[in-house]
Write an enzyme that holds these catalytic residues in place. Structure first.
Site, mmCIF file in Angstrom:
data_model
loop_
_atom_site.group_PDB
_atom_site.id
_atom_site.type_symbol
_atom_site.label_atom_id
_atom_site.label_comp_id
_atom_site.label_asym_id
_atom_site.label_seq_id
_atom_site.Cartn_x
_atom_site.Cartn_y
_atom_site.Cartn_z
ATOM 1 N N PRO A 11 -5.592 167.046 -20.698
ATOM 2 C CA PRO A 11 -4.639 168.386 -20.905
ATOM 3 C C PRO A 11 -5.375 169.595 -20.957
ATOM 4 O O PRO A 11 -6.489 169.778 -21.422
ATOM 5 C CB PRO A 11 -4.085 167.969 -22.177
ATOM 6 C CG PRO A 11 -4.746 166.859 -22.673
ATOM 7 C CD PRO A 11 -5.943 166.228 -21.569
ATOM 8 N N ASN A 12 -4.707 170.527 -20.155
ATOM 9 C CA ASN A 12 -5.246 172.095 -20.085
ATOM 10 C C ASN A 12 -5.862 172.435 -19.520
ATOM 11 O O ASN A 12 -6.281 173.614 -18.944
ATOM 12 C CB ASN A 12 -5.140 172.837 -21.624
ATOM 13 C CG ASN A 12 -3.944 172.566 -22.539
ATOM 14 O OD1 ASN A 12 -2.950 172.663 -22.088
ATOM 15 N ND2 ASN A 12 -4.122 171.833 -23.764
ATOM 16 N N ARG A 19 -6.925 180.245 -18.959
ATOM 17 C CA ARG A 19 -6.810 179.658 -20.532
ATOM 18 C C ARG A 19 -8.175 180.098 -21.240
ATOM 19 O O ARG A 19 -8.977 179.719 -20.960
ATOM 20 C CB ARG A 19 -6.821 178.147 -20.426
ATOM 21 C CG ARG A 19 -6.848 177.767 -21.976
ATOM 22 C CD ARG A 19 -6.980 176.536 -21.862
ATOM 23 N NE ARG A 19 -6.952 175.682 -23.529
ATOM 24 C CZ ARG A 19 -7.845 174.570 -23.777
ATOM 25 N NH1 ARG A 19 -8.279 173.673 -22.844
ATOM 26 N NH2 ARG A 19 -7.803 174.204 -24.979
ATOM 27 N N TYR A 24 -13.790 179.247 -21.854
ATOM 28 C CA TYR A 24 -13.666 178.342 -20.956
ATOM 29 C C TYR A 24 -14.226 178.875 -19.449
ATOM 30 O O TYR A 24 -14.111 178.433 -18.472
ATOM 31 C CB TYR A 24 -12.242 177.564 -20.660
ATOM 32 C CG TYR A 24 -11.992 176.745 -21.757
ATOM 33 C CD1 TYR A 24 -12.793 175.509 -22.091
ATOM 34 C CD2 TYR A 24 -11.212 177.119 -22.754
ATOM 35 C CE1 TYR A 24 -12.291 174.910 -23.148
ATOM 36 C CE2 TYR A 24 -10.745 176.475 -23.942
ATOM 37 C CZ TYR A 24 -11.268 175.217 -24.010
ATOM 38 O OH TYR A 24 -10.888 174.544 -25.101
ATOM 39 N N ASN A 73 -13.298 164.534 -18.778
ATOM 40 C CA ASN A 73 -12.877 165.371 -19.816
ATOM 41 C C ASN A 73 -11.686 165.286 -20.294
ATOM 42 O O ASN A 73 -10.578 165.745 -19.538
ATOM 43 C CB ASN A 73 -13.198 166.711 -19.291
ATOM 44 C CG ASN A 73 -12.990 167.817 -20.292
ATOM 45 O OD1 ASN A 73 -12.394 167.690 -21.323
ATOM 46 N ND2 ASN A 73 -13.520 169.154 -20.017
ATOM 47 N N ALA A 76 -8.308 167.449 -25.586
ATOM 48 C CA ALA A 76 -7.933 167.047 -26.715
ATOM 49 C C ALA A 76 -7.789 165.661 -27.283
ATOM 50 O O ALA A 76 -7.980 165.197 -28.241
ATOM 51 C CB ALA A 76 -6.706 168.077 -27.375
ATOM 52 N N HIS A 79 -10.303 163.786 -29.151
ATOM 53 C CA HIS A 79 -10.215 163.547 -30.691
ATOM 54 C C HIS A 79 -9.301 162.673 -31.201
ATOM 55 O O HIS A 79 -9.204 162.548 -32.593
ATOM 56 C CB HIS A 79 -10.182 164.847 -31.352
ATOM 57 C CG HIS A 79 -11.116 165.666 -30.479
ATOM 58 N ND1 HIS A 79 -12.647 165.673 -30.362
ATOM 59 C CD2 HIS A 79 -10.784 167.001 -29.639
ATOM 60 C CE1 HIS A 79 -12.904 166.781 -29.714
ATOM 61 N NE2 HIS A 79 -11.946 167.444 -29.353
ATOM 62 N N ASP A 86 -10.431 152.208 -25.392
ATOM 63 C CA ASP A 86 -9.995 150.940 -25.145
ATOM 64 C C ASP A 86 -10.131 150.813 -23.342
ATOM 65 O O ASP A 86 -10.634 149.984 -22.832
ATOM 66 C CB ASP A 86 -8.582 150.445 -25.223
ATOM 67 C CG ASP A 86 -8.749 150.100 -26.979
ATOM 68 O OD1 ASP A 86 -9.750 149.982 -27.526
ATOM 69 O OD2 ASP A 86 -7.830 150.059 -27.490
ATOM 70 N N GLU A 97 -18.838 161.342 -20.975
ATOM 71 C CA GLU A 97 -17.727 162.271 -21.592
ATOM 72 C C GLU A 97 -18.291 163.679 -21.454
ATOM 73 O O GLU A 97 -19.492 163.880 -21.686
ATOM 74 C CB GLU A 97 -17.646 161.843 -23.014
ATOM 75 C CG GLU A 97 -16.842 163.048 -23.740
ATOM 76 C CD GLU A 97 -16.747 162.650 -25.424
ATOM 77 O OE1 GLU A 97 -16.519 163.373 -26.277
ATOM 78 O OE2 GLU A 97 -17.139 161.405 -25.596
ATOM 79 N N HIS A 99 -17.506 167.915 -21.861
ATOM 80 C CA HIS A 99 -16.757 169.341 -22.285
ATOM 81 C C HIS A 99 -17.437 170.354 -21.964
ATOM 82 O O HIS A 99 -18.513 170.693 -21.812
ATOM 83 C CB HIS A 99 -16.977 169.186 -24.084
ATOM 84 C CG HIS A 99 -15.990 167.899 -24.567
ATOM 85 N ND1 HIS A 99 -14.807 167.851 -24.756
ATOM 86 C CD2 HIS A 99 -16.736 166.818 -25.081
ATOM 87 C CE1 HIS A 99 -14.491 166.881 -25.132
ATOM 88 N NE2 HIS A 99 -15.666 165.872 -25.318
ATOM 89 N N ILE A 100 -16.472 171.524 -21.627
ATOM 90 C CA ILE A 100 -16.770 172.810 -21.194
ATOM 91 C C ILE A 100 -17.466 173.580 -22.330
ATOM 92 O O ILE A 100 -18.801 174.039 -22.228
ATOM 93 C CB ILE A 100 -15.906 173.518 -20.442
ATOM 94 C CG1 ILE A 100 -15.291 172.662 -19.270
ATOM 95 C CG2 ILE A 100 -16.230 174.852 -20.356
ATOM 96 C CD1 ILE A 100 -14.164 173.173 -18.805
ATOM 97 N N SER A 101 -16.663 173.588 -23.412
ATOM 98 C CA SER A 101 -17.482 174.228 -24.415
ATOM 99 C C SER A 101 -18.360 173.292 -25.482
ATOM 100 O O SER A 101 -18.113 172.231 -25.471
ATOM 101 C CB SER A 101 -16.330 174.793 -25.370
ATOM 102 O OG SER A 101 -15.605 173.916 -25.979
ATOM 103 N N ARG A 106 -17.190 174.656 -32.691
ATOM 104 C CA ARG A 106 -15.993 175.250 -32.803
ATOM 105 C C ARG A 106 -15.375 174.384 -33.996
ATOM 106 O O ARG A 106 -15.893 173.802 -34.953
ATOM 107 C CB ARG A 106 -14.863 174.561 -31.624
ATOM 108 C CG ARG A 106 -15.661 175.471 -30.326
ATOM 109 C CD ARG A 106 -14.811 174.994 -29.152
ATOM 110 N NE ARG A 106 -13.444 175.549 -29.248
ATOM 111 C CZ ARG A 106 -12.515 175.259 -28.438
ATOM 112 N NH1 ARG A 106 -13.121 174.494 -27.386
ATOM 113 N NH2 ARG A 106 -11.291 175.783 -28.535
ATOM 114 N N ARG A 110 -12.760 169.005 -33.866
ATOM 115 C CA ARG A 110 -13.311 168.937 -32.590
ATOM 116 C C ARG A 110 -14.698 167.861 -32.564
ATOM 117 O O ARG A 110 -15.291 167.757 -31.723
ATOM 118 C CB ARG A 110 -13.645 170.079 -31.632
ATOM 119 C CG ARG A 110 -12.172 170.732 -31.221
ATOM 120 C CD ARG A 110 -12.453 172.117 -30.488
ATOM 121 N NE ARG A 110 -11.203 172.774 -30.360
ATOM 122 C CZ ARG A 110 -10.242 172.714 -29.464
ATOM 123 N NH1 ARG A 110 -10.100 171.606 -28.757
ATOM 124 N NH2 ARG A 110 -9.010 173.426 -29.500
#
Length: 140
Positions: A11-12, A19, A24, A73, A76, A79, A86, A97, A99-101, A106, A110
């Site tokens: 998402p996003n 955004r 980001y 990625n 959200a 989390h 699964d 996995e 993540h950009i940030s 944060r 998160r």
């Protein structure tokens, strides 16, 4: 035979470049992906993005037995989603996995990943370069 890697964004991520550019960046994922594909011309890089958890799971199921690795990625959903964990455990492809940030700098919610335990590794905090680092990790 060329290595095959699937990037799956949650998402996003479709709003990259618009955004929260202070977190980001200002580059769209599609523009970044063009450069990544050019740099790794010897790797077949597939791409899928959805804001819907079930569609991410369906994509993992669809490609998870035929690609050499998945870069995920989950946004959200990282989390919150036992279902994604699964799905990762159900397939044979290794998953990184990303993540950009730096999620650990944060909000506290998160700091916990529901999918990390099922992944080969986690890369976060290097901006879009987190995807390149994940690709390098899959190549070894």
């Amino acid at each position: 035979m060329a290595m095959r890697v699937q990037i799956i964004n949650g998402p996003n991520i479709n709003l990259l470049g618009k955004r929260e550019p202070s977190i980001y960046g200002s580059v769209t994922f599609e523009d970044y992906l063009d450069g990544l594909r050019e740099r790794y011309a010897d790797v077949e890089i597939g791409y899928f993005q959805s804001n819907v958890e079930g569609e991410l799971i369906d994509c993992i199921h669809r490609v998870g037995f035929s690609v050499d690795g998945i870069i995920l990625n989950a946004g959200a959903y990282t989390h919150t989603s036992i279902a994604l964990q699964d799905a990762i455990r159900a397939v044979t492809a290794p998953v990184i996995e990303v993540h950009i940030s730096n999620v650990h700098s944060r909000e506290s919610f998160r700091h916990v990943s529901m999918i990390a335990a099922a992944c080969r590794g986690v890369i976060c905090g290097f901006g879009l370069d987190s995807y390149r680092l994940a690709l390098e990790a899959l190549k070894v």
